[in-house]
Write a protein that holds these residues in place. Structure first.
Motif, PDB file in Angstrom:
ATOM      1  N   PRO A  92       0.807  -1.228   0.000  1.00 55.91           N
ATOM      2  CA  PRO A  92       0.000   0.000   0.000  1.00 55.91           C
ATOM      3  C   PRO A  92       0.839   1.277   0.000  1.00 55.91           C
ATOM      4  O   PRO A  92       0.433   2.298  -0.564  1.00 55.91           O
ATOM      5  CB  PRO A  92      -0.826  -0.121   1.291  1.00 55.91           C
ATOM      6  CG  PRO A  92      -0.905  -1.586   1.552  1.00 55.91           C
ATOM      7  CD  PRO A  92       0.441  -2.111   1.128  1.00 55.91           C
ATOM      8  N   ASP A  93       2.004   1.227   0.643  1.00 59.39           N
ATOM      9  CA  ASP A  93       2.898   2.392   0.681  1.00 59.39           C
ATOM     10  C   ASP A  93       3.860   2.435  -0.491  1.00 59.39           C
ATOM     11  O   ASP A  93       4.386   3.500  -0.837  1.00 59.39           O
ATOM     12  CB  ASP A  93       3.719   2.388   1.978  1.00 59.39           C
ATOM     13  CG  ASP A  93       2.870   2.545   3.219  1.00 59.39           C
ATOM     14  OD1 ASP A  93       1.928   3.350   3.177  1.00 59.39           O
ATOM     15  OD2 ASP A  93       3.144   1.860   4.214  1.00 59.39           O
ATOM     16  N   LEU A  94       4.094   1.272  -1.110  1.00 58.16           N
ATOM     17  CA  LEU A  94       5.105   1.166  -2.158  1.00 58.16           C
ATOM     18  C   LEU A  94       4.536   0.324  -3.305  1.00 58.16           C
ATOM     19  O   LEU A  94       4.869  -0.864  -3.442  1.00 58.16           O
ATOM     20  CB  LEU A  94       6.367   0.521  -1.578  1.00 58.16           C
ATOM     21  CG  LEU A  94       7.723   0.821  -2.227  1.00 58.16           C
ATOM     22  CD1 LEU A  94       7.970   2.329  -2.292  1.00 58.16           C
ATOM     23  CD2 LEU A  94       8.826   0.135  -1.455  1.00 58.16           C
ATOM     24  N   PRO A  95       3.671   0.905  -4.138  1.00 57.17           N
ATOM     25  CA  PRO A  95       3.068   0.141  -5.235  1.00 57.17           C
ATOM     26  C   PRO A  95       4.125  -0.484  -6.144  1.00 57.17           C
ATOM     27  O   PRO A  95       5.173   0.119  -6.404  1.00 57.17           O
ATOM     28  CB  PRO A  95       2.256   1.207  -5.986  1.00 57.17           C
ATOM     29  CG  PRO A  95       1.954   2.251  -4.960  1.00 57.17           C
ATOM     30  CD  PRO A  95       3.165   2.293  -4.079  1.00 57.17           C
ATOM     31  N   GLY A  96       3.856  -1.702  -6.585  1.00 53.57           N
ATOM     32  CA  GLY A  96       4.795  -2.411  -7.432  1.00 53.57           C
ATOM     33  C   GLY A  96       5.840  -3.186  -6.668  1.00 53.57           C
ATOM     34  O   GLY A  96       6.702  -3.840  -7.268  1.00 53.57           O
ATOM     35  N   PHE A  97       5.778  -3.148  -5.346  1.00 53.75           N
ATOM     36  CA  PHE A  97       6.754  -3.817  -4.486  1.00 53.75           C
ATOM     37  C   PHE A  97       6.706  -5.333  -4.663  1.00 53.75           C
ATOM     38  O   PHE A  97       5.633  -5.922  -4.785  1.00 53.75           O
ATOM     39  CB  PHE A  97       6.449  -3.460  -3.033  1.00 53.75           C
ATOM     40  CG  PHE A  97       7.315  -4.144  -2.010  1.00 53.75           C
ATOM     41  CD1 PHE A  97       8.644  -3.804  -1.875  1.00 53.75           C
ATOM     42  CD2 PHE A  97       6.778  -5.116  -1.178  1.00 53.75           C
ATOM     43  CE1 PHE A  97       9.446  -4.412  -0.916  1.00 53.75           C
ATOM     44  CE2 PHE A  97       7.558  -5.734  -0.218  1.00 53.75           C
ATOM     45  CZ  PHE A  97       8.892  -5.387  -0.086  1.00 53.75           C
ATOM     46  N   THR A  98       7.882  -5.962  -4.708  1.00 56.34           N
ATOM     47  CA  THR A  98       7.973  -7.416  -4.788  1.00 56.34           C
ATOM     48  C   THR A  98       8.980  -7.911  -3.744  1.00 56.34           C
ATOM     49  O   THR A  98       9.805  -7.147  -3.247  1.00 56.34           O
ATOM     50  CB  THR A  98       8.437  -7.893  -6.174  1.00 56.34           C
ATOM     51  OG1 THR A  98       9.717  -7.325  -6.480  1.00 56.34           O
ATOM     52  CG2 THR A  98       7.429  -7.501  -7.252  1.00 56.34           C
ATOM     53  N   VAL A  99       8.889  -9.203  -3.432  1.00 56.23           N
ATOM     54  CA  VAL A  99       9.795  -9.845  -2.482  1.00 56.23           C
ATOM     55  C   VAL A  99      10.439 -11.042  -3.167  1.00 56.23           C
ATOM     56  O   VAL A  99       9.740 -11.881  -3.742  1.00 56.23           O
ATOM     57  CB  VAL A  99       9.057 -10.307  -1.211  1.00 56.23           C
ATOM     58  CG1 VAL A  99      10.038 -10.959  -0.230  1.00 56.23           C
ATOM     59  CG2 VAL A  99       8.330  -9.145  -0.550  1.00 56.23           C
ATOM     60  N   GLU A 100      11.764 -11.118  -3.123  1.00 58.33           N
ATOM     61  CA  GLU A 100      12.499 -12.255  -3.672  1.00 58.33           C
ATOM     62  C   GLU A 100      13.337 -12.874  -2.547  1.00 58.33           C
ATOM     63  O   GLU A 100      14.070 -12.166  -1.859  1.00 58.33           O
ATOM     64  CB  GLU A 100      13.428 -11.817  -4.806  1.00 58.33           C
ATOM     65  CG  GLU A 100      12.718 -11.156  -5.980  1.00 58.33           C
ATOM     66  CD  GLU A 100      13.696 -10.678  -7.036  1.00 58.33           C
ATOM     67  OE1 GLU A 100      14.803 -11.267  -7.128  1.00 58.33           O
ATOM     68  OE2 GLU A 100      13.382  -9.703  -7.747  1.00 58.33           O
ATOM     69  N   VAL A 101      13.232 -14.192  -2.382  1.00 51.13           N
ATOM     70  CA  VAL A 101      13.990 -14.895  -1.345  1.00 51.13           C
ATOM     71  C   VAL A 101      14.838 -15.976  -2.009  1.00 51.13           C
ATOM     72  O   VAL A 101      14.313 -16.811  -2.753  1.00 51.13           O
ATOM     73  CB  VAL A 101      13.053 -15.529  -0.291  1.00 51.13           C
ATOM     74  CG1 VAL A 101      13.872 -16.164   0.835  1.00 51.13           C
ATOM     75  CG2 VAL A 101      12.084 -14.492   0.265  1.00 51.13           C
ATOM     76  N   LEU A 102      16.134 -15.947  -1.750  1.00 48.79           N
ATOM     77  CA  LEU A 102      17.069 -16.891  -2.353  1.00 48.79           C
ATOM     78  C   LEU A 102      17.805 -17.680  -1.277  1.00 48.79           C
ATOM     79  O   LEU A 102      18.035 -17.169  -0.174  1.00 48.79           O
ATOM     80  CB  LEU A 102      18.096 -16.143  -3.212  1.00 48.79           C
ATOM     81  CG  LEU A 102      17.550 -15.246  -4.327  1.00 48.79           C
ATOM     82  CD1 LEU A 102      18.697 -14.503  -4.993  1.00 48.79           C
ATOM     83  CD2 LEU A 102      16.768 -16.054  -5.332  1.00 48.79           C
ATOM     84  N   GLU A 103      18.178 -18.899  -1.613  1.00 46.15           N
ATOM     85  CA  GLU A 103      18.989 -19.678  -0.685  1.00 46.15           C
ATOM     86  C   GLU A 103      20.405 -19.144  -0.616  1.00 46.15           C
ATOM     87  O   GLU A 103      21.006 -19.102   0.460  1.00 46.15           O
ATOM     88  CB  GLU A 103      19.007 -21.158  -1.101  1.00 46.15           C
ATOM     89  CG  GLU A 103      17.702 -21.884  -0.845  1.00 46.15           C
ATOM     90  CD  GLU A 103      17.821 -23.380  -1.094  1.00 46.15           C
ATOM     91  OE1 GLU A 103      18.917 -23.832  -1.502  1.00 46.15           O
ATOM     92  OE2 GLU A 103      16.834 -24.084  -0.880  1.00 46.15           O
ATOM     93  N   GLU A 104      20.970 -18.733  -1.756  1.00 44.73           N
ATOM     94  CA  GLU A 104      22.362 -18.293  -1.775  1.00 44.73           C
ATOM     95  C   GLU A 104      22.570 -17.278  -2.889  1.00 44.73           C
ATOM     96  O   GLU A 104      21.967 -17.372  -3.963  1.00 44.73           O
ATOM     97  CB  GLU A 104      23.300 -19.487  -1.970  1.00 44.73           C
ATOM     98  CG  GLU A 104      24.777 -19.123  -1.957  1.00 44.73           C
ATOM     99  CD  GLU A 104      25.666 -20.352  -2.041  1.00 44.73           C
ATOM    100  OE1 GLU A 104      25.545 -21.217  -1.139  1.00 44.73           O
ATOM    101  OE2 GLU A 104      26.450 -20.462  -2.993  1.00 44.73           O
ATOM    102  N   ILE A 105      23.435 -16.306  -2.615  1.00 49.28           N
ATOM    103  CA  ILE A 105      23.810 -15.301  -3.613  1.00 49.28           C
ATOM    104  C   ILE A 105      25.164 -14.737  -3.192  1.00 49.28           C
ATOM    105  O   ILE A 105      25.567 -14.886  -2.032  1.00 49.28           O
ATOM    106  CB  ILE A 105      22.739 -14.182  -3.702  1.00 49.28           C
ATOM    107  CG1 ILE A 105      22.900 -13.367  -4.981  1.00 49.28           C
ATOM    108  CG2 ILE A 105      22.790 -13.292  -2.460  1.00 49.28           C
ATOM    109  CD1 ILE A 105      21.759 -12.394  -5.221  1.00 49.28           C
ATOM    110  N   ASP A 106      25.856 -14.096  -4.132  1.00 49.71           N
ATOM    111  CA  ASP A 106      27.118 -13.487  -3.733  1.00 49.71           C
ATOM    112  C   ASP A 106      26.867 -12.352  -2.751  1.00 49.71           C
ATOM    113  O   ASP A 106      27.449 -12.290  -1.673  1.00 49.71           O
ATOM    114  CB  ASP A 106      27.923 -13.020  -4.958  1.00 49.71           C
ATOM    115  CG  ASP A 106      27.158 -12.089  -5.872  1.00 49.71           C
ATOM    116  OD1 ASP A 106      25.929 -11.893  -5.687  1.00 49.71           O
ATOM    117  OD2 ASP A 106      27.789 -11.541  -6.808  1.00 49.71           O
ATOM    118  N   SER A 107      25.980 -11.430  -3.120  1.00 48.82           N
ATOM    119  CA  SER A 107      25.647 -10.300  -2.257  1.00 48.82           C
ATOM    120  C   SER A 107      24.323  -9.714  -2.724  1.00 48.82           C
ATOM    121  O   SER A 107      24.156  -9.434  -3.919  1.00 48.82           O
ATOM    122  CB  SER A 107      26.750  -9.239  -2.327  1.00 48.82           C
ATOM    123  OG  SER A 107      26.286  -7.987  -1.865  1.00 48.82           O
ATOM    124  N   THR A 108      23.399  -9.523  -1.810  1.00 48.96           N
ATOM    125  CA  THR A 108      22.108  -8.931  -2.190  1.00 48.96           C
ATOM    126  C   THR A 108      22.293  -7.497  -2.679  1.00 48.96           C
ATOM    127  O   THR A 108      21.654  -7.081  -3.636  1.00 48.96           O
ATOM    128  CB  THR A 108      21.129  -8.970  -1.011  1.00 48.96           C
ATOM    129  OG1 THR A 108      21.718  -8.348   0.150  1.00 48.96           O
ATOM    130  CG2 THR A 108      20.733 -10.402  -0.663  1.00 48.96           C
TER     131      THR A 108
END
Length: 265
Positions: A18-34
């Motif tokens: 509601p405060d940030l239209p278009g907002f998404t959430v991505e969750v990963l097991e592993e990455i070099d750096s978010t």
């Protein structure tokens, strides 16, 4: 994908969108750096609002290029990416640290400019990076706000080979020392919605409205400091734009460079 961290993604999305239209959430097991990943995206196009969470980072980064190592279940690492056009960028990392500290525990303090402390030891760190046209100072810029928080108290054995501590070898802290049994999955939905709201407030009002709250969490207030140029002085809080105020040889000095570090004597 980490089922534990991903379990709260829907609740976070519902609280934030509601405060940030278009907002998404991505969750990963592993990455070099978010932060590195979102900065890659920001250099090619303006960032759509996104929360990128990783259970494990293999090449996490802190301020001035320092490494940040995370282990599954032992720490919480995430980056919030969005486009902002604040009146001034000064003090953003302090506002972010304040919001996180307030949500974590009453005993968490903020060490200027971007560390979280618990009982005099480092609990976490914040890394704020921006991308955009160098000459576009008035329009929106993509900003990536990264946070790394120790949840479990790091074992002494895990410190072997780790980067040197800014606390002179003192082991870091973990939130589980004051909140037994807390998990990264529980922390994430507790932290992100307030963080988004307050970052948007910062964009419209600057750091000044956060100054009094920051003073209550200031880990350096009245402490003797040694600045990176070798001079020493007494910390006197922060200015309304977030600059550190240090009394050196009787004179009040502003410390506001991203390249300046301060260490308690």
């Amino acid at each position: 994908m980490s089922a534990s961290l991903a379990g709260g993604a829907e609740a976070i999305w519902q609280a934030v969108v509601p405060d940030l239209p278009g907002f998404t959430v991505e969750v990963l097991e592993e990455i070099d750096s978010t932060n590195t990943e979102l900065m890659r995206r920001a250099r090619t196009a303006p960032l759509d609002p996104v929360l990128l969470v990783a259970e494990r980072q293999t090449a996490g980064r802190g301020r001035l290029g320092r490494g940040w190592h995370s282990r599954p279940g032992q720490s919480l690492t995430f980056s919030l990416g969005l486009s902002l056009a604040p009146r001034s960028w000064s003090g953003l990392s302090l506002a972010v640290g304040l919001v996180l500290a307030e949500q974590l525990h009453p005993d968490v303090r903020i060490k200027w400019p971007n560390d979280l402390w618990l009982m005099g030891r480092k609990l976490g760190g914040i890394l704020v990076e921006t991308a955009g046209q160098a000459d576009d100072r008035e329009g929106p810029r993509s900003v990536v706000i990264g946070a790394g928080i120790n949840v479990a108290r790091p074992a002494e054995s895990a410190l072997a080979g780790a980067p040197a501590s800014p606390m002179g070898g003192v082991p870091p802290a973990g939130l589980a020392e004051v909140e037994v049994g807390v998990t990264p999955a529980e922390l994430l939905p507790r932290l992100v919605p307030p963080l988004v709201r307050e970052v948007l407030r910062f964009a419209s009002e600057g750091f000044a409205p956060f100054a009094a709250r920051y003073a209550a969490r200031d880990a350096l207030k009245d402490r003797e400091l040694r600045l990176s140029d070798g001079s020493t002085g007494s910390a006197c809080g922060v200015a309304e734009d977030g600059a550190l105020l240090v009394r050196v040889n009787g004179q009040l000095r502003r410390v506001d460079s991203a390249e300046v570090s301060v260490r308690p004597c």
